[in-house]
Design an enzyme around this catalytic site. Structure first.
Site, PDB file in Angstrom:
ATOM      1  N   CYS A 109      14.449  14.562  14.892  1.00  0.00           N
ATOM      2  CA  CYS A 109      15.186  15.794  15.209  1.00  0.00           C
ATOM      3  C   CYS A 109      16.124  16.277  14.101  1.00  0.00           C
ATOM      4  CB  CYS A 109      15.937  15.624  16.518  1.00  0.00           C
ATOM      5  SG  CYS A 109      16.885  14.106  16.636  1.00  0.00           S
ATOM      6  N   HIS A 121      22.132  19.747  16.100  1.00  0.00           N
ATOM      7  CA  HIS A 121      22.464  18.895  14.951  1.00  0.00           C
ATOM      8  C   HIS A 121      22.873  19.804  13.787  1.00  0.00           C
ATOM      9  CE1 HIS A 121      21.142  15.560  17.165  1.00  0.00           C
ATOM     10  NE2 HIS A 121      20.016  15.247  16.552  1.00  0.00           N
TER      11      HIS A 121
END
Ligand code: NAP
Length: 346
Positions: free
Chosen positions: A148, A238
C-alpha cells in the site's frame, strides 16, 4: 455487455470486505462466490465478516453462504485478500486449477514470473503471463498489486522516469487501517508515532524497482531506494515525503508539468476504476493531507504537492494515497479491468 462472474478468496477479512463492497456495484464484474477459512465455511457472510466499512454490507452478499477455498470451485476469476500465511499455497493451487488469481497478498509479488502491476505504470509487465504458465505448469495465472505504500511512491515516481531517477529517499506517515483490524493497539498509537512497520521498508525498496523495471519486471530499475516507514494516528491515507536525484536535472516547473501531464493505459481506455487524473498535483503549500485528500478520484488518485528543489538530492515533494483503496482492493480491481480490456480474463 454480459458481466463476468468473479469470486473473492479471504472475503471475510478487511481487504475482502473492500472487495465485496466495491464489486457490489461493478459494471463489468458480477460477484457470485465468497470463500474464507474453515472458521467461516458454511455460514452466512454477514455472520462471519466483522463489517468495518462505513457503507452497508451489500444485500447480495449478506446472506450468501461462505465456502472453503477449494481450487476448482467458484468462478474462473478470483480476487484474493487472503492472509499472507496461507495465500502462497492457496493462490498457487487456484492458478494450477485454471483460475486467474488477482491478488493483494505479498507472497508472489517478487516472483520474476508474476506481474507486480500498476496499470498506469507497467501495463506491459503482463507480457510475462505466457512464460508464467509454461514455467509453473499453471492453466490459470496470478497477478499481484504492490504494497500500500509502494503503490503511492511508484505512481508518483513514474512520470519522472525519463529524467533518469538515480536515488530516492522516502519517509512515510502511514495510517492505522493499513495494519488491518484490530491492528495497532490504541495505547501504542494515540498521541504517538511508531517508527517501525515490520517488512515495510524492504517492500518499498524492492517492489518499487521491480515496478519501474524492464523485461516484465525481471530487470529492476537501476535506482537505489532508501525507505523510512512510520505508523501515525491517521485512519486512512498514507502520506510520504520524497527526495529524488534526477540525473537530467529538470527545473521544478518541468517536474510539475510532467506530473500534471501523466496518464496511463487505464485513463486512455476509460477503465471503470481509473481516476481522472491518476495524479492530482496540488499548488497549496500545505497539501496533500490525508483527511482532505485521501478520497480524491474515489480513493484511486495519488496526490502530489510541495514540489520543490532538494539541496541534497535534486527534487522533493509530498505524496499521498488511500491505503485500503488504491493500496489494496481498488488496485486489484483496476488490475482485473486492465486484464479484461486486454482479453486476458477469457
Ligand atoms: P484479515 O482481515 O486478517 O483477513 C484475512 C482473510 O484470510 C480472512 O478472510 C480469513 O478468513 C482468511 N484466511 C485466514 N486463514 C485462512 C485459511 N487457512 N484458509 C482460508 N482462508 C483463510 O487480513 P487483511 O487485513 O484483510 O489482509 C489480507 C491480505 O492483504 C494480507 O496478505 C495483507 O498483508 C494484505 N494487505 C492488507 C492491507 C490492509 O489495508 N489491511 C493493505 C494491503 C495489503 P476467516 O475470516 O474465515 O478467518
Amino acid at each position: 455487455m454480459e458481466r463476468i462472474d468473479v469470486g473473492v478468496l479471504g472475503a471475510t477479512g478487511m481487504v475482502g470486505q473492500q472487495f465485496v463492497s466495491r464489486l457490489a456495484r461493478h459494471p463489468w464484474f458480477n460477484l457470485t462466490w465468497l470463500a474464507a477459512s474453515e472458521r467461516s465455511e458454511g455460514k452466512a457472510y454477514k455472520d462471519v465478516a466483522p463489517w468495518r466499512l462505513s457503507t452497508p454490507i451489500p444485500d447480495a452478499s449478506a446472506g450468501r453462504v461462505v465456502e472453503a477455498c477449494t481450487p476448482g470451485r467458484g468462478p474462473k476469476v478470483v480476487f484474493s485478500g487472503l492472509d499472507a500465511a496461507v495465500a502462497g499455497e492457496i493462490e498457487g493451487a487456484f492458478a494450477a486449477a485454471g483460475h486467474i488469481v488477482v491478488s493483494n497478498a505479498r507472497n508472489y509479488r517478487m516472483d520474476p514470473l508474476v506481474p507486480l502491476l500498476i496499470p498506469e505504470v507497467n501495463a506491459e509487465h503482463l507480457q510475462v503471463l505466457p512464460e508464467q504458465r509454461a514455467a509453473k505448469g499453471w492453466t490459470g495465472a496470478i497477478v499481484t498489486n504492490p504494497n500500500c505504500s509502494t503503490i503511492v511512491l511508484a505512481l508518483a515516481l513514474a512520470p519522472l522516469r525519463h529524467f533518469d531517477i538515480r536515488s530516492v529517499i522516502v519517509s512515510t506517515m502511514q495510517a492505522v487501517s493499513g495494519a488491518g483490524y484490530p491492528g495497532v493497539p490504541s495505547l501504542d498509537i494515540l498521541g504517538n508515532v511508531v517508527p517501525f512497520i515490520g517488512g515495510e521498508e524492504e517492500k518499498m525498496q524492492t517492489e518499487t524497482l521491480k515496478i519501474l523495471g524492464s523485461d516484465g519486471g525481471r530487470v529492476p530499475h537501476a535506482a537505489v531506494v532508501s525507505a523510512h516507514t512510520n505508523r501515525v494516528p491517521v485512519i486512512d491515507g498514507h502520506t510520504m515525503t520524497v527526495s529524488v536525484d534526477l540525473g537530467e536535472k529538470p527545473s521544478p516547473e518541468t517536474v510539475v508539468a510532467a506530473l500534471r501531464a501523466f496518464k496511463g493505459r487505464p485513463q486512455e481506455l476509460g477503465l471503470p476504476s481509473a481516476p481522472q487524473p491518476a495524479i492530482v498535483v496540488m499548488d497549496e503549500p500545505n497539501r496533500p493531507q490525508p483527511r482532505l485528500d485521501a478520497d480524491l478520484g474515489g480513493g484511486m488518485a495519488v496526490s502530489v504537492g510541495r514540489i520543490r528543489p532538494c539541496p541534497v538530492l535534486h527534487t522533493r515533494f509530498v505524496a499521498l494515497g488511500h491505503n485500503t483503496v488504491r493500496g489494496a482492493a481498488g488496485a486489484a480491481i483496476l488490475n482485473a479491468e486492465l486484464m479484461h480490456a486486454q482479453g486476458l480474463l477469457g
